[in-house]
Design a protein around this motif. Structure first.
Motif, PDB file in Angstrom:
ATOM      1  N   CYS A   1      12.129   2.770   3.072  1.00 27.19           N
ATOM      2  CA  CYS A   1      11.651   4.163   3.037  1.00 27.19           C
ATOM      3  C   CYS A   1      11.761   4.722   1.622  1.00 27.19           C
ATOM      4  CB  CYS A   1      12.460   5.016   4.009  1.00 27.19           C
ATOM      5  SG  CYS A   1      12.147   4.682   5.759  1.00 27.19           S
ATOM      6  N   ARG A   2      12.865   4.464   0.957  1.00 30.38           N
ATOM      7  CA  ARG A   2      13.041   4.967  -0.413  1.00 30.38           C
ATOM      8  C   ARG A   2      11.965   4.404  -1.336  1.00 30.38           C
ATOM      9  NH1 ARG A   2      15.952   4.012  -5.299  1.00 30.38           N
ATOM     10  NH2 ARG A   2      16.839   5.953  -6.133  1.00 30.38           N
ATOM     11  N   THR A   3      11.623   3.143  -1.146  1.00 27.24           N
ATOM     12  CA  THR A   3      10.597   2.510  -1.974  1.00 27.24           C
ATOM     13  C   THR A   3       9.239   3.168  -1.785  1.00 27.24           C
ATOM     14  OG1 THR A   3      11.777   0.394  -1.916  1.00 27.24           O
ATOM     15  CG2 THR A   3       9.440   0.306  -2.443  1.00 27.24           C
ATOM     16  N   ALA A   4       8.995   3.749  -0.612  1.00 27.82           N
ATOM     17  CA  ALA A   4       7.699   4.365  -0.336  1.00 27.82           C
ATOM     18  C   ALA A   4       7.568   5.765  -0.934  1.00 27.82           C
ATOM     19  CB  ALA A   4       7.470   4.445   1.181  1.00 27.82           C
ATOM     20  N   LEU A   5       8.651   6.319  -1.484  1.00 31.57           N
ATOM     21  CA  LEU A   5       8.627   7.681  -1.991  1.00 31.57           C
ATOM     22  C   LEU A   5       8.256   7.754  -3.466  1.00 31.57           C
ATOM     23  CD1 LEU A   5      11.891   9.055  -0.326  1.00 31.57           C
ATOM     24  CD2 LEU A   5       9.536   9.684   0.275  1.00 31.57           C
ATOM     25  N   THR A   6       7.639   8.868  -3.839  1.00 32.24           N
ATOM     26  CA  THR A   6       7.459   9.190  -5.246  1.00 32.24           C
ATOM     27  C   THR A   6       8.813   9.570  -5.844  1.00 32.24           C
ATOM     28  OG1 THR A   6       7.037  11.508  -4.716  1.00 32.24           O
ATOM     29  CG2 THR A   6       5.119  10.052  -4.838  1.00 32.24           C
ATOM     30  N   ASP A   7       8.864   9.735  -7.168  1.00 27.51           N
ATOM     31  CA  ASP A   7      10.143  10.023  -7.821  1.00 27.51           C
ATOM     32  C   ASP A   7      10.795  11.292  -7.290  1.00 27.51           C
ATOM     33  OD1 ASP A   7      10.049   7.750  -9.349  1.00 27.51           O
ATOM     34  OD2 ASP A   7       9.275   8.734 -11.149  1.00 27.51           O
ATOM     35  N   ASP A   8       9.998  12.329  -6.961  1.00 29.22           N
ATOM     36  CA  ASP A   8      10.576  13.558  -6.431  1.00 29.22           C
ATOM     37  C   ASP A   8      10.347  13.690  -4.928  1.00 29.22           C
ATOM     38  OD1 ASP A   8       7.867  14.021  -6.584  1.00 29.22           O
ATOM     39  OD2 ASP A   8       8.037  16.025  -7.465  1.00 29.22           O
ATOM     40  N   GLY A   9      10.110  12.566  -4.267  1.00 29.75           N
ATOM     41  CA  GLY A   9       9.875  12.573  -2.832  1.00 29.75           C
ATOM     42  C   GLY A   9      11.162  12.662  -2.030  1.00 29.75           C
ATOM     43  N   CYS A  10      11.028  13.044  -0.755  1.00 31.28           N
ATOM     44  CA  CYS A  10      12.165  13.181   0.152  1.00 31.28           C
ATOM     45  C   CYS A  10      11.882  12.495   1.485  1.00 31.28           C
ATOM     46  CB  CYS A  10      12.461  14.653   0.440  1.00 31.28           C
ATOM     47  SG  CYS A  10      13.122  15.609  -0.934  1.00 31.28           S
ATOM     48  N   LEU A  11      12.929  11.933   2.053  1.00 25.92           N
ATOM     49  CA  LEU A  11      12.938  11.407   3.413  1.00 25.92           C
ATOM     50  C   LEU A  11      13.639  12.413   4.311  1.00 25.92           C
ATOM     51  CD1 LEU A  11      12.885   8.884   5.488  1.00 25.92           C
ATOM     52  CD2 LEU A  11      15.223   8.498   4.672  1.00 25.92           C
ATOM     53  N   THR A  12      13.073  12.690   5.491  1.00 28.94           N
ATOM     54  CA  THR A  12      13.805  13.410   6.532  1.00 28.94           C
ATOM     55  C   THR A  12      13.819  12.551   7.786  1.00 28.94           C
ATOM     56  OG1 THR A  12      11.790  14.700   7.050  1.00 28.94           O
ATOM     57  CG2 THR A  12      13.486  15.770   5.702  1.00 28.94           C
ATOM     58  N   VAL A  13      14.989  12.514   8.445  1.00 27.04           N
ATOM     59  CA  VAL A  13      15.207  11.639   9.599  1.00 27.04           C
ATOM     60  C   VAL A  13      15.834  12.444  10.722  1.00 27.04           C
ATOM     61  CG1 VAL A  13      16.233   9.476  10.409  1.00 27.04           C
ATOM     62  CG2 VAL A  13      15.677   9.742   7.992  1.00 27.04           C
TER      63      VAL A  13
ATOM     64  N   ASP B   1       0.814  -1.224   0.000  1.00 26.43           N
ATOM     65  CA  ASP B   1       0.000   0.000   0.000  1.00 26.43           C
ATOM     66  C   ASP B   1       0.841   1.265   0.000  1.00 26.43           C
ATOM     67  OD1 ASP B   1      -2.242  -1.583   0.094  1.00 26.43           O
ATOM     68  OD2 ASP B   1      -2.552  -1.353   2.253  1.00 26.43           O
ATOM     69  N   HIS B   2       2.079   1.163   0.465  1.00 33.37           N
ATOM     70  CA  HIS B   2       2.912   2.350   0.630  1.00 33.37           C
ATOM     71  C   HIS B   2       3.915   2.556  -0.502  1.00 33.37           C
ATOM     72  CE1 HIS B   2       1.186   2.726   4.592  1.00 33.37           C
ATOM     73  NE2 HIS B   2       1.628   1.531   4.938  1.00 33.37           N
ATOM     74  N   VAL B   3       4.002   1.636  -1.433  1.00 33.12           N
ATOM     75  CA  VAL B   3       5.016   1.732  -2.486  1.00 33.12           C
ATOM     76  C   VAL B   3       4.756   2.955  -3.360  1.00 33.12           C
ATOM     77  CG1 VAL B   3       5.970   0.630  -4.547  1.00 33.12           C
ATOM     78  CG2 VAL B   3       5.479  -0.748  -2.503  1.00 33.12           C
ATOM     79  N   GLY B   4       5.763   3.816  -3.468  1.00 31.72           N
ATOM     80  CA  GLY B   4       5.670   4.990  -4.330  1.00 31.72           C
ATOM     81  C   GLY B   4       4.553   5.942  -3.984  1.00 31.72           C
ATOM     82  N   ALA B   5       4.127   5.979  -2.705  1.00 31.08           N
ATOM     83  CA  ALA B   5       2.899   6.693  -2.343  1.00 31.08           C
ATOM     84  C   ALA B   5       3.124   8.085  -1.766  1.00 31.08           C
ATOM     85  CB  ALA B   5       2.100   5.858  -1.335  1.00 31.08           C
ATOM     86  N   TYR B   6       4.350   8.421  -1.304  1.00 31.93           N
ATOM     87  CA  TYR B   6       4.515   9.621  -0.487  1.00 31.93           C
ATOM     88  C   TYR B   6       5.569  10.565  -1.064  1.00 31.93           C
ATOM     89  CZ  TYR B   6       1.891   6.637   2.599  1.00 31.93           C
ATOM     90  OH  TYR B   6       0.928   5.803   3.103  1.00 31.93           O
ATOM     91  N   ASP B   7       5.257  11.835  -0.960  1.00 32.43           N
ATOM     92  CA  ASP B   7       6.190  12.876  -1.378  1.00 32.43           C
ATOM     93  C   ASP B   7       7.085  13.331  -0.231  1.00 32.43           C
ATOM     94  OD1 ASP B   7       4.997  13.457  -4.159  1.00 32.43           O
ATOM     95  OD2 ASP B   7       3.258  13.594  -2.821  1.00 32.43           O
ATOM     96  N   ALA B   8       6.615  13.151   0.989  1.00 34.57           N
ATOM     97  CA  ALA B   8       7.386  13.508   2.181  1.00 34.57           C
ATOM     98  C   ALA B   8       7.250  12.380   3.194  1.00 34.57           C
ATOM     99  CB  ALA B   8       6.878  14.818   2.782  1.00 34.57           C
ATOM    100  N   LEU B   9       8.373  11.800   3.591  1.00 33.22           N
ATOM    101  CA  LEU B   9       8.411  10.731   4.592  1.00 33.22           C
ATOM    102  C   LEU B   9       9.302  11.208   5.728  1.00 33.22           C
ATOM    103  CD1 LEU B   9       8.061   7.959   5.811  1.00 33.22           C
ATOM    104  CD2 LEU B   9       9.578   7.024   4.064  1.00 33.22           C
TER     105      LEU B   9
END
Length: 260
Positions: free
Chosen positions: A170-182, A139-147
């Protein structure tokens, strides 16, 4: 992280082992604690949907990499609810479709009762689940722009989930232009290990980091697709973010740079 360490981490996060959630406050700010004096989140009593802590504000640095007019059409995910500061800001201020994953039902109940977290609805949901397991759901694959990941237990010693495999999920859950912040502890011995795990999952050219806050929190950002805007482009974006949402984004640029 070795398999045995992963098992130990899961054992620490079973319902039976979850710490008691408590609150405290001064005249202006309410704080959330997980059974210790460590502050796990906060809320300004007079501005409950603003972000009070510096490091939590920096978790919004992904806004520097997207067009402001596109933000309300994007989706955000938080791993670890804390005092719901990020969840509330994304939902109420940015008008985003927002999901949070939290393992401790007490945290959710306290956020709803004491930290002004709205009830679930069409644009807001909180999933009671283990973030490390839930993030692997299709459900989360490629779904988020901000994680946004802020996963510390009651001892606040090191991130509960911190392996290269976790960051790859986490990377798999991002859209192509999405970002992770930790959120990491930049002065802790675990910081370099954490940073190496993020770079292994995202590529070092896609990773940026802030200088530590006074308390030692270091926010690291990783892009799903590496993109190096010019300083002038970042400044223009920072000025727009600051004007629109009141975050100190211009100041961020003095503290924020690529790691390689």
């Amino acid at each position: 992280m070795k398999a045995g360490a992963n098992a130990a981490a899961r054992a620490r996060r079973t319902p039976q082992a979850l710490p008691e959630v408590t609150i405290s406050e001064d005249s202006e700010v309410r704080f959330l604690h997980l059974g210790t004096e460590w502050i796990q989140g906060s809320m300004l009593l007079d501005a409950p949907f603003d972000i009070e802590l510096d490091y939590v504000q920096r978790m919004m640095a992904w806004l520097l990499f997207v067009e402001p007019d596109s933000v309300a059409r994007r989706r955000a995910l938080q791993l670890g609810l804390g005092s719901a500061a990020l969840t509330k800001f994304c939902f109420k201020k940015l008008r985003m479709d927002t999901t949070a994953i939290e393992i401790n039902p007490q945290v959710l109940a306290v956020c709803r009762q004491w930290f002004k977290l709205p009830a679930d609805g069409p644009r807001l949901r909180v999933l009671l689940a283990d973030a490390g397991e839930e993030i692997r759901s299709a459900d989360h694959v490629g779904a988020y722009d901000a994680l946004q990941v802020d996963l510390y237990d009651h001892e606040a010693a090191a991130p509960v989930l911190d392996s290269p495999d976790f960051y790859a999920d986490c990377r798999t859950a991002l859209t192509d232009d999405g970002c992770l912040t930790v959120n990491l502890f930049g002065r802790d011995a675990s910081y370099e290990r954490s940073l190496q795990g993020i770079c292994a999952a995202f590529g070092a050219d896609a990773v940026w980091a802030f200088k530590p806050t006074r308390e030692g929190n270091t926010v690291v950002l990783a892009q799903r697709t590496s993109n190096r805007p010019t300083r002038m482009a970042l400044l223009a974006r920072a000025e727009a973010v600051q004007a629109r949402w009141g975050l100190p984004a211009v100041k961020w640029l003095k503290l924020f740079k690529p790691v390689s």
